[in-house]
Scaffold this motif. Sequence first.
Motif, PDB file in Angstrom:
ATOM      1  N   CYS A 180       0.839  -1.203   0.000  1.00  0.00           N
ATOM      2  CA  CYS A 180       0.000   0.000   0.000  1.00  0.00           C
ATOM      3  C   CYS A 180       0.872   1.251   0.000  1.00  0.00           C
ATOM      4  O   CYS A 180       2.037   1.220   0.408  1.00  0.00           O
ATOM      5  CB  CYS A 180      -0.907   0.019   1.227  1.00  0.00           C
ATOM      6  N   THR A 181       0.280   2.338  -0.453  1.00  0.00           N
ATOM      7  CA  THR A 181       0.894   3.656  -0.333  1.00  0.00           C
ATOM      8  C   THR A 181      -0.083   4.583   0.364  1.00  0.00           C
ATOM      9  O   THR A 181      -1.209   4.765  -0.104  1.00  0.00           O
ATOM     10  CB  THR A 181       1.273   4.235  -1.705  1.00  0.00           C
ATOM     11  N   LEU A 182       0.329   5.124   1.504  1.00  0.00           N
ATOM     12  CA  LEU A 182      -0.373   6.215   2.150  1.00  0.00           C
ATOM     13  C   LEU A 182       0.482   7.444   1.905  1.00  0.00           C
ATOM     14  O   LEU A 182       1.553   7.593   2.501  1.00  0.00           O
ATOM     15  CB  LEU A 182      -0.560   5.963   3.653  1.00  0.00           C
ATOM     16  N   VAL A 183       0.052   8.296   0.992  1.00  0.00           N
ATOM     17  CA  VAL A 183       0.906   9.335   0.422  1.00  0.00           C
ATOM     18  C   VAL A 183       1.556  10.164   1.526  1.00  0.00           C
ATOM     19  O   VAL A 183       0.861  10.754   2.363  1.00  0.00           O
ATOM     20  CB  VAL A 183       0.095  10.248  -0.510  1.00  0.00           C
ATOM     21  N   PRO A 184       2.899  10.215   1.583  1.00  0.00           N
ATOM     22  CA  PRO A 184       3.563  11.092   2.555  1.00  0.00           C
ATOM     23  C   PRO A 184       3.175  12.546   2.317  1.00  0.00           C
ATOM     24  O   PRO A 184       3.276  13.053   1.191  1.00  0.00           O
ATOM     25  CB  PRO A 184       5.054  10.861   2.266  1.00  0.00           C
ATOM     26  N   GLY A 185       2.710  13.201   3.352  1.00  0.00           N
ATOM     27  CA  GLY A 185       2.214  14.559   3.189  1.00  0.00           C
ATOM     28  C   GLY A 185       0.775  14.602   2.754  1.00  0.00           C
ATOM     29  O   GLY A 185       0.301  15.643   2.286  1.00  0.00           O
ATOM     30  N   ILE A 186       0.042  13.478   2.848  1.00  0.00           N
ATOM     31  CA  ILE A 186      -1.396  13.332   2.586  1.00  0.00           C
ATOM     32  C   ILE A 186      -1.720  13.385   1.101  1.00  0.00           C
ATOM     33  O   ILE A 186      -2.379  12.499   0.558  1.00  0.00           O
ATOM     34  CB  ILE A 186      -2.224  14.377   3.354  1.00  0.00           C
ATOM     35  N   SER A 187      -1.275  14.416   0.400  1.00  0.00           N
ATOM     36  CA  SER A 187      -1.495  14.525  -1.049  1.00  0.00           C
ATOM     37  C   SER A 187      -0.365  15.372  -1.631  1.00  0.00           C
ATOM     38  O   SER A 187       0.482  15.885  -0.892  1.00  0.00           O
ATOM     39  CB  SER A 187      -2.866  15.132  -1.370  1.00  0.00           C
ATOM     40  N   LEU A 188      -0.366  15.525  -2.962  1.00  0.00           N
ATOM     41  CA  LEU A 188       0.754  16.184  -3.631  1.00  0.00           C
ATOM     42  C   LEU A 188       0.316  17.438  -4.365  1.00  0.00           C
ATOM     43  O   LEU A 188      -0.790  17.517  -4.910  1.00  0.00           O
ATOM     44  CB  LEU A 188       1.418  15.224  -4.627  1.00  0.00           C
TER      45      LEU A 188
END
Length: 690
Positions: A466-474
């Motif tokens: 899984c990927t939980l985006v670092p910084g929530i979103s880009l």
Amino acid sequence: MSLDTPSLYELLPAIHRIRDAEQAAAAGLARGPLEELLAVLAEQIAVADEHLDQLRDDLFIETCADWVVPYIGDLIGYRSLHQNLPALASPRAEVAHTIALRRRKGTALVLEQLARDVTNWDARAVEYFQRLCTTQSMIHVRAHNLQSPNLRQGSALEWIGTPFEMANRTVDVRHVASRRGRHNIPNVGLHLWRIQAFAHRASPAARAAPRRYRASPLNHDLPLYNRPRAEADIRHLAEPDNVPWPLSRRRLSEQLARHYGERASAGAAQDNPEPGLLLQVDGTTIERDRIRVCHLGDDGAGWAHSPPPDGLYAIDPVLGRIALPADAPDPADVRLDWREGFSAAIGGGEYERGDSLPAPAVTTVRVPDDHVTLAAALAAIAGNGVIEITDSSRHAETLDIGVADEGSVEIRAINGRRPVLDLGSLRITGGANSACILNGLLITGAPLLVPDVAGNTLARLQLTHCTLVPGISLEPDASPTQPGAPSLLLGIAELDTDIDRCIVGGIRCHERGTVRASDSLIDATALDGVALAAADELSAGGVLSLVACTVVGKVHASEIALVSNSIMHAALAQADSWPVPVRSVRKQVGCVRFSWLPFESIVPTRHRCQPASSSDAQRIAPRFTSLRYGTPAYGQLTTATPAEIRRGADDESEMGVFHHLFGPQRESNLGIRLAEYLRVGLQAGIFYAS
């Protein structure tokens, strides 16, 4: 003739079969004693037949069993590599190519094929003595050996500085083996591609503005890669189409038929049955003649060259942008088949991960086949079951997962899919001895929250691929929208969290919780960010175990049970309230082994860790190609990283998240094989093209 039980039984005289049937009827059995005996004989004959078939297969390198490969190799004089690891690649390919390789020993063709067989990476061999500026003899004129490149050949100029460069250079006397010098008379370069091109099929494009979309489902700019084509013949040197390489605007425009779409006339085969790019808008495939390749860079508040003329669609492969014509409906369902560059199969994707998807033994529902939304599927399984997502679509929802007592809820993407969960919130609660499993998901928009509320006794949380985006979103430039915001908020005690082959942001964990991570990257988006701590970002988090992980950010754990083959890359900010970047409350238990972490860290007993002294700390430190999530080289160590880190794991592989790639072993094996196949007088250097 078949020698199964019925066939053997039919060979007996009828009188024996009649008497056998009478005995079976008298004893109330399905088969008589004679037929039972023949069944045993038939079973053993089948075993012997299977063994004979395998012996026949073992005569050929293509079909033989793995244990036979070195024996066939010994017959033709093949020498096994030192510490050849099965996890890299079977020597089957190299044994199969041995005869052909020796017939061409010392040539660039052989060296390139060796590099592919030994490292299992795409490769390109370059004879740098062919690319030297020389004073030519009038008896033997080399018309292509020019002192300066032709500035009118834009395609050739594009490859300057790459393994495909055709321009000539002056002599470079530095040693090629040290990767410092290249162009000299005895030099041959072997260029390897560590970054692979991972496929995305019918991936939903993110809407940036009216009729403007990005290929990335996270709505950030990123390069599109070509689909590497296998070389069918050893007599062929690799070209750009044979390796994973970012598509340029010029290259895609000039070779659109090679990279985009498929076209077939009536009764004819498709001219490109497996394209690297294919655009669909509202379910309709856009034909190749309606595609234009152009620069869609920022131009004030909009994009340059957009919208394109009516009926035409524009693609920018460098930025991963798509512009729809002015007459197209908006918003639209825009999907793109494309390829993304990355170093390894982690974080979820359409790569093979079937070993992490056991057959479910509980209620299973599918989205969108059985239910359109995940929320409806959660209601259907009532706290115990499996939800399988069967497409790579975007799911914009707010999820509240409740797991029943003694139950388990698993949300997973089927093999070959990567759905995007763009969530308003993600909240997980559970009863006694309950578990929640997430597998193969890309999660953005909100952190995963396990709240400390009455009745929440969730026992286990498992994240796999899984990927939980670092910084929530880009942001569009791949910078995090919420730098430092955690991806996991684990607020309850006694929660056991497993993270395997994942990319996640920071973790906030109860001091009596447990976090175990393997082959994963935990990224607080800054060296002085908080990778793991309690909810207040100062107190100690739970018990931490790391195996082959890269952690970016500070760590404060109640206990460090084990850190092995990992990198804990952290630093203190000016006037930081933390005394050291990495610390454990309890130092009398646990172990930190074969890992890099700041020398001043307060941790349990260290065993062969780096740096080993304060003086080494000035020299030995990890160097990354990129630490920004969303870029192809994210988390990758550069070749300038000291050998104490690049070969510092317990098996002499590199420390960190890409330990399982065994890059140093691949390089060492190639060096061993080059000594056998390199022509006398030549020297070889190994370079990483990506």
